[in-house]
Design an enzyme around this catalytic site. Structure first.
Site, PDB file in Angstrom:
ATOM      1  N   GLU A 115      32.298  45.828  39.188  1.00  0.00           N
ATOM      2  CA  GLU A 115      32.956  46.128  37.856  1.00  0.00           C
ATOM      3  C   GLU A 115      32.088  47.120  37.067  1.00  0.00           C
ATOM      4  O   GLU A 115      30.778  47.091  37.472  1.00  0.00           O
ATOM      5  CB  GLU A 115      33.133  44.959  37.388  1.00  0.00           C
ATOM      6  CG  GLU A 115      34.457  44.344  38.035  1.00  0.00           C
ATOM      7  CD  GLU A 115      34.903  42.917  37.300  1.00  0.00           C
ATOM      8  OE1 GLU A 115      35.160  42.870  36.170  1.00  0.00           O
ATOM      9  OE2 GLU A 115      34.848  42.107  37.802  1.00  0.00           O
ATOM     10  N   HIS A 240      38.462  45.643  25.842  1.00  0.00           N
ATOM     11  CA  HIS A 240      38.619  45.967  27.095  1.00  0.00           C
ATOM     12  C   HIS A 240      39.157  47.475  27.494  1.00  0.00           C
ATOM     13  O   HIS A 240      40.146  47.786  26.655  1.00  0.00           O
ATOM     14  CB  HIS A 240      39.507  45.107  27.789  1.00  0.00           C
ATOM     15  CG  HIS A 240      39.238  45.002  29.597  1.00  0.00           C
ATOM     16  ND1 HIS A 240      39.807  46.153  30.177  1.00  0.00           N
ATOM     17  CD2 HIS A 240      38.613  44.277  30.341  1.00  0.00           C
ATOM     18  CE1 HIS A 240      39.336  46.053  31.495  1.00  0.00           C
ATOM     19  NE2 HIS A 240      38.974  44.831  31.668  1.00  0.00           N
ATOM     20  N   ARG A 287      31.349  48.562  29.646  1.00  0.00           N
ATOM     21  CA  ARG A 287      32.505  48.324  28.824  1.00  0.00           C
ATOM     22  C   ARG A 287      32.655  49.007  27.637  1.00  0.00           C
ATOM     23  O   ARG A 287      33.695  49.648  26.954  1.00  0.00           O
ATOM     24  CB  ARG A 287      33.009  46.862  28.624  1.00  0.00           C
ATOM     25  CG  ARG A 287      34.489  46.501  28.926  1.00  0.00           C
ATOM     26  CD  ARG A 287      34.588  45.051  29.203  1.00  0.00           C
ATOM     27  NE  ARG A 287      34.904  44.886  30.349  1.00  0.00           N
ATOM     28  CZ  ARG A 287      35.114  43.784  30.810  1.00  0.00           C
ATOM     29  NH1 ARG A 287      35.026  42.403  29.881  1.00  0.00           N
ATOM     30  NH2 ARG A 287      35.290  43.274  32.015  1.00  0.00           N
ATOM     31  N   HIS A 348      39.377  41.936  23.672  1.00  0.00           N
ATOM     32  CA  HIS A 348      39.246  41.101  25.090  1.00  0.00           C
ATOM     33  C   HIS A 348      38.460  40.004  24.946  1.00  0.00           C
ATOM     34  O   HIS A 348      38.860  38.866  25.367  1.00  0.00           O
ATOM     35  CB  HIS A 348      38.807  42.356  26.014  1.00  0.00           C
ATOM     36  CG  HIS A 348      38.731  41.627  27.254  1.00  0.00           C
ATOM     37  ND1 HIS A 348      39.837  41.274  27.994  1.00  0.00           N
ATOM     38  CD2 HIS A 348      37.609  41.271  28.123  1.00  0.00           C
ATOM     39  CE1 HIS A 348      39.287  40.531  29.348  1.00  0.00           C
ATOM     40  NE2 HIS A 348      37.963  40.696  29.303  1.00  0.00           N
ATOM     41  N   ARG A 383      29.066  42.114  26.572  1.00  0.00           N
ATOM     42  CA  ARG A 383      29.000  41.204  27.910  1.00  0.00           C
ATOM     43  C   ARG A 383      29.431  42.228  29.208  1.00  0.00           C
ATOM     44  O   ARG A 383      29.995  42.987  29.086  1.00  0.00           O
ATOM     45  CB  ARG A 383      29.966  40.142  27.767  1.00  0.00           C
ATOM     46  CG  ARG A 383      30.294  39.535  29.054  1.00  0.00           C
ATOM     47  CD  ARG A 383      31.158  38.146  28.884  1.00  0.00           C
ATOM     48  NE  ARG A 383      32.620  38.669  28.677  1.00  0.00           N
ATOM     49  CZ  ARG A 383      33.525  39.015  29.695  1.00  0.00           C
ATOM     50  NH1 ARG A 383      33.219  39.019  30.760  1.00  0.00           N
ATOM     51  NH2 ARG A 383      34.785  39.490  29.297  1.00  0.00           N
ATOM     52  N   LEU A 389      32.833  33.792  32.942  1.00  0.00           N
ATOM     53  CA  LEU A 389      33.066  32.609  33.780  1.00  0.00           C
ATOM     54  C   LEU A 389      31.964  32.130  34.286  1.00  0.00           C
ATOM     55  O   LEU A 389      31.778  30.745  34.040  1.00  0.00           O
ATOM     56  CB  LEU A 389      33.957  32.846  34.786  1.00  0.00           C
ATOM     57  CG  LEU A 389      35.499  33.592  34.562  1.00  0.00           C
ATOM     58  CD1 LEU A 389      36.223  34.104  35.857  1.00  0.00           C
ATOM     59  CD2 LEU A 389      36.259  32.395  34.025  1.00  0.00           C
TER      60      LEU A 389
HETATM   61  P1  FAD Z   1      39.518  29.294  27.555  1.00  0.00           P
HETATM   62  O1  FAD Z   1      39.776  29.263  29.050  1.00  0.00           O
HETATM   63  O2  FAD Z   1      40.097  30.183  26.693  1.00  0.00           O
HETATM   64  O3  FAD Z   1      40.030  27.567  27.140  1.00  0.00           O
HETATM   65  C1  FAD Z   1      40.087  27.362  25.844  1.00  0.00           C
HETATM   66  C2  FAD Z   1      40.778  25.927  25.714  1.00  0.00           C
HETATM   67  O4  FAD Z   1      41.044  25.561  24.343  1.00  0.00           O
HETATM   68  C3  FAD Z   1      42.177  26.060  25.820  1.00  0.00           C
HETATM   69  O5  FAD Z   1      42.757  25.034  26.595  1.00  0.00           O
HETATM   70  C4  FAD Z   1      43.139  25.983  24.339  1.00  0.00           C
HETATM   71  O6  FAD Z   1      44.146  25.216  24.383  1.00  0.00           O
HETATM   72  C5  FAD Z   1      42.005  25.054  23.911  1.00  0.00           C
HETATM   73  N1  FAD Z   1      41.961  25.125  22.437  1.00  0.00           N
HETATM   74  C6  FAD Z   1      41.587  26.097  21.561  1.00  0.00           C
HETATM   75  N2  FAD Z   1      41.705  25.591  20.161  1.00  0.00           N
HETATM   76  C7  FAD Z   1      42.333  24.308  20.484  1.00  0.00           C
HETATM   77  C8  FAD Z   1      42.507  23.431  19.247  1.00  0.00           C
HETATM   78  N3  FAD Z   1      42.243  23.669  18.149  1.00  0.00           N
HETATM   79  N4  FAD Z   1      42.959  22.142  19.748  1.00  0.00           N
HETATM   80  C9  FAD Z   1      43.108  21.633  20.789  1.00  0.00           C
HETATM   81  N5  FAD Z   1      42.749  22.878  21.870  1.00  0.00           N
HETATM   82  C10 FAD Z   1      42.462  24.144  21.677  1.00  0.00           C
HETATM   83  N6  FAD Z   1      35.763  36.755  32.473  1.00  0.00           N
HETATM   84  C11 FAD Z   1      35.083  36.792  33.833  1.00  0.00           C
HETATM   85  O7  FAD Z   1      33.795  36.438  33.742  1.00  0.00           O
HETATM   86  N7  FAD Z   1      35.771  37.318  34.734  1.00  0.00           N
HETATM   87  C12 FAD Z   1      37.010  37.935  34.433  1.00  0.00           C
HETATM   88  O8  FAD Z   1      37.454  38.394  35.537  1.00  0.00           O
HETATM   89  C13 FAD Z   1      37.609  37.828  33.498  1.00  0.00           C
HETATM   90  N8  FAD Z   1      38.996  38.222  33.368  1.00  0.00           N
HETATM   91  C14 FAD Z   1      39.404  38.049  32.133  1.00  0.00           C
HETATM   92  C15 FAD Z   1      40.871  38.604  32.060  1.00  0.00           C
HETATM   93  C16 FAD Z   1      41.642  38.199  30.942  1.00  0.00           C
HETATM   94  C17 FAD Z   1      43.299  38.617  30.858  1.00  0.00           C
HETATM   95  C18 FAD Z   1      41.021  37.727  29.806  1.00  0.00           C
HETATM   96  C19 FAD Z   1      41.959  37.240  28.640  1.00  0.00           C
HETATM   97  C20 FAD Z   1      39.754  37.124  29.815  1.00  0.00           C
HETATM   98  C21 FAD Z   1      38.963  37.438  31.092  1.00  0.00           C
HETATM   99  N9  FAD Z   1      37.578  37.048  31.212  1.00  0.00           N
HETATM  100  C22 FAD Z   1      37.092  37.086  32.354  1.00  0.00           C
HETATM  101  C23 FAD Z   1      36.965  36.217  30.048  1.00  0.00           C
HETATM  102  C24 FAD Z   1      37.208  34.723  30.642  1.00  0.00           C
HETATM  103  O9  FAD Z   1      38.431  34.385  31.096  1.00  0.00           O
HETATM  104  C25 FAD Z   1      37.106  33.720  29.469  1.00  0.00           C
HETATM  105  O10 FAD Z   1      35.846  34.154  28.504  1.00  0.00           O
HETATM  106  C26 FAD Z   1      36.805  32.366  29.741  1.00  0.00           C
HETATM  107  O11 FAD Z   1      37.785  32.033  30.707  1.00  0.00           O
HETATM  108  C27 FAD Z   1      36.771  31.384  28.642  1.00  0.00           C
HETATM  109  O12 FAD Z   1      36.901  30.115  29.283  1.00  0.00           O
HETATM  110  P2  FAD Z   1      36.785  28.677  28.092  1.00  0.00           P
HETATM  111  O13 FAD Z   1      36.722  27.656  28.829  1.00  0.00           O
HETATM  112  O14 FAD Z   1      35.745  29.177  27.067  1.00  0.00           O
HETATM  113  O15 FAD Z   1      37.975  28.873  27.153  1.00  0.00           O
HETATM  114  C1  SIN Z   2      38.423  42.297  34.284  1.00  0.00           C
HETATM  115  O1  SIN Z   2      38.892  42.027  35.302  1.00  0.00           O
HETATM  116  O2  SIN Z   2      38.391  43.543  34.074  1.00  0.00           O
HETATM  117  C2  SIN Z   2      37.995  41.357  33.373  1.00  0.00           C
HETATM  118  C3  SIN Z   2      36.768  41.066  33.856  1.00  0.00           C
HETATM  119  C4  SIN Z   2      36.011  40.393  32.538  1.00  0.00           C
HETATM  120  O3  SIN Z   2      36.529  40.294  31.542  1.00  0.00           O
HETATM  121  O4  SIN Z   2      34.869  39.939  32.809  1.00  0.00           O
END
Ligand code: FAD
Ligand code: SIN
Length: 523
Positions: A115, A240, A287, A348, A383, A389
């Site tokens: 990437e 993004h 990015r 993003h 980032r 992840l």
């Molecule tokens: P999240 O997975 O967003 O989980 C947050 C949780 O908190 C959810 O369950 C939500 O319901 C809960 N929550 C929030 N507020 C409250 C509240 N007030 N009360 C109760 N519950 C609450 N990153 C990579 O490294 N590689 C990738 O390929 C990648 N692709 C991506 C593609 C997309 C489309 C997106 C949107 C992001 C991508 N990212 C990627 C970024 C990455 O997915 C996220 O940064 C990461 O998954 C965040 O994980 P998290 O557990 O911190 O939060």
């Molecule tokens: C993507 O697959 O382009 C998202 C990857 C990321 O947010 O790290």
């Protein structure tokens, strides 16, 4: 209700911590609260994968560290970068042992993608639905543990800190759990916890036009801010470059950066492949650079989108690696073999957030945080793709390691229940929707990829009016999730704008035209 560990959020960060601590202490209780169903999260939509050094013949920790530091544009914490990168292989192995499937090549090695900003192939993935697979595996693991309770459709309203305690207060500002709204019964209860972990994800919905699902409203950051935790680097919102362009679309489907890693080209509406004019890495520049370049092309041409051209790629291999993207485009009548995909940048990821140390400790005692809601020092001003992840896995582990040595002392504090005396159920909710639309338009138009001091100052003025209106509505109303989310998003917008105004030098994802003028004058 009392629990040993309260975890707010059921994405990769919250689930990873919960599984680890629950496995280590079968007699202690772990309560996860999550505001919609258990899998809804940014995690579920992750496509590209997890950046990890696995091919030691070609790749090295040093190269991954270097790529992360370059993407972060001088603002990463080098020691944190090194720690996270070196932890990566162990954390991925653990995730796989919990049952998460990743793609392998014909030789039996993990199939690694590439990437933007990566000098090597190092992104472990499950087709183009890596996040959904990780979420599935972690939930399955959590369901097996008897001491883990997942309360779905429960919304954390506010953290309980010294401010809430009645009678004699402890000296240090600490967290004792949260006030929680059961969205089905519409009741609010006090959830006391020995340790609280915020894993509440990102803020994309503050912009409306985002790759994030609607849950990404920055609740955890706003709650931590109200609890007086330190929050920083909020100006570094990552856009993004390639969200699918849909006229009038709000939530945007992502076309993974891995598609450019696979060889796709960006073209403007004249058909010109413009990225080589901006950066020698062309489509695989980091990015911030690709998004700013697209923004510049759109401003020059007045167009609404550019294109991603995949027509020259091996379609059999493409369909195997990106079945979901292929299907989504087909559903939009875009035939990738012959058609260019219309794309546009979208909000993003938030590089900043709640300040945490290497153990995931915030500046509030007994409050921990991991995942996208945090600022760890890994990302700096921008980032590196697929480092999020990875960061969530590593910090969930670090908090586990730290708390493993900590007892769960009894909480004999006097914590009053939520008091909503004098509040009424509002006759209409339209004010919330109306203000939300205004807030999102404000953030898109005044606080986007390219910023300027005047626009930021105007944005603050508008926001202050909105804040006053929503705050008085909040004080008079019975609590509802949309109202709390709006209030939180206004808090988050304030932080983004104020911290943008404080930044005097353009770095990574932060670009202010007035800083360019100042920097030129200084030369
Ligand atoms: P999240 O997975 O967003 O989980 C947050 C949780 O908190 C959810 O369950 C939500 O319901 C809960 N929550 C929030 N507020 C409250 C509240 N007030 N009360 C109760 N519950 C609450 N990153 C990579 O490294 N590689 C990738 O390929 C990648 N692709 C991506 C593609 C997309 C489309 C997106 C949107 C992001 C991508 N990212 C990627 C970024 C990455 O997915 C996220 O940064 C990461 O998954 C965040 O994980 P998290 O557990 O911190 O939060
Ligand atoms: C993507 O697959 O382009 C998202 C990857 C990321 O947010 O790290």
């Amino acid at each position: 209700m009392t629990t040993d560990y309260l975890v707010i959020g059921s994405g990769i960060a919250g689930l990873t911590f919960s599984v680890k601590i629950a496995e280590a202490f079968p007699n202690r209780t772990v309560t996860i609260i999550t505001k919609t169903n258990e899998e809804e999260s940014n995690t579920k939509y992750a496509q590209g994968g997890v950046a990890v050094v696995l091919n030691s013949k070609k790749d090295s920790f040093q190269k991954h560290i270097q790529d992360t530091l370059i993407a972060g544009d001088g603002l990463c914490d080098a020691a944190i970068v090194e720690m996270v990168v070196k932890e990566g292989p162990k954390r991925l192995e653990e995730l796989m042992a919990w049952g998460a499937n990743f793609d392998f090549d014909t030789l039996g090695n993990l199939d690694l993608g590439k990437e933007g900003g990566h000098s090597e192939y190092r992104v472990a993935h499950h087709k183009d639905i890596t996040g959904a697979e990780i979420e599935r595996a972690l939930l399955a693991q959590a369901h097996q543990l008897k001491n883990v309770t997942i309360l779905t459709h429960h919304f954390a309203i506010d953290l309980i800190t010294n401010h809430h305690v009645s009678g004699k207060k402890p000296k240090k500002n600490a967290c004792y759990g949260a006030y929680v709204l059961n969205q089905k019964t519409k009741t609010i209860f006090t959830l006391k916890a020995h340790h609280t972990v915020l894993a509440s994800g990102g803020i994309g919905w503050v912009y409306g036009h985002t790759t994030n699902p609607v849950i990404a409203t920055g609740d955890g950051i706003a709650m931590a801010y109200r609890a007086k935790a330190k929050i920083s680097d909020m100006e570094f919102v990552q856009f993004h470059p390639t969200a699918l362009f849909e006229a009038n679309g709000e939530s945007s489907f992502l076309i993974s950066e891995a598609v450019r890693g696979f060889g796709a080209y960006l073209r403007n509406t004249s058909g010109e492949r413009f990225m080589p004019n901006y950066d020698e890495r062309a489509e695989l520049a980091s990015r911030d650079i690709v998004s700013q370049s697209i923004d510049n092309e759109l401003k020059k041409t007045g167009d609404t989108h550019v294109f991603l051209d995949c027509t020259h790629l091996d379609m059999t291999a493409f369909r195997k690696h990106f079945p979901n993207i292929y299907k989504k485009c087909e559903a939009h009548n875009i035939h990738i073999e012959t058609d260019w995909i219309p794309v546009v940048p979208a909000a993003h990821y938030l590089c900043g957030g709640i300040d945490v140390d290497v153990d995931g400790k915030t500046s509030v005692h007994n409050l921990f945080a991991c995942g996208e809601c945090t600022k760890t020092g890994l990302h700096g001003a921008n980032r590196l793709a697929s480092n999020s992840l990875l960061e969530a896995l590593v910090y969930a582990h670090n908090i586990f390691k730290y708390l493993r040595n900590d007892s769960c002392k009894s909480l004999d504090l006097n914590i009053p229940d939520w008091d909503d005396e004098g509040t009424n159920t509002p006759k209409e909710q339209v004010l919330v929707q109306h203000n939300l639309r205004q807030l999102q338009a404000l953030m898109r138009n005044y606080v986007g990829i390219v910023r300027g001091h005047n626009r930021l100052k105007k944005a603050i003025k508008h926001l202050d009016l909105m804040y006053a209106e929503v705050e008085s509505f909040y004080k008079a109303s019975k609590i509802s999730t949309p109202l709390c989310e709006l209030r939180n998003m206004i808090n988050v917008a304030h932080l983004i704008i104020n911290q943008s105004l404080e930044r005097k030098e353009n770095k990574g994802g932060y670009f202010n035209v007035d800083n360019v003028k100042k920097q030129t004058e200084l030369l």
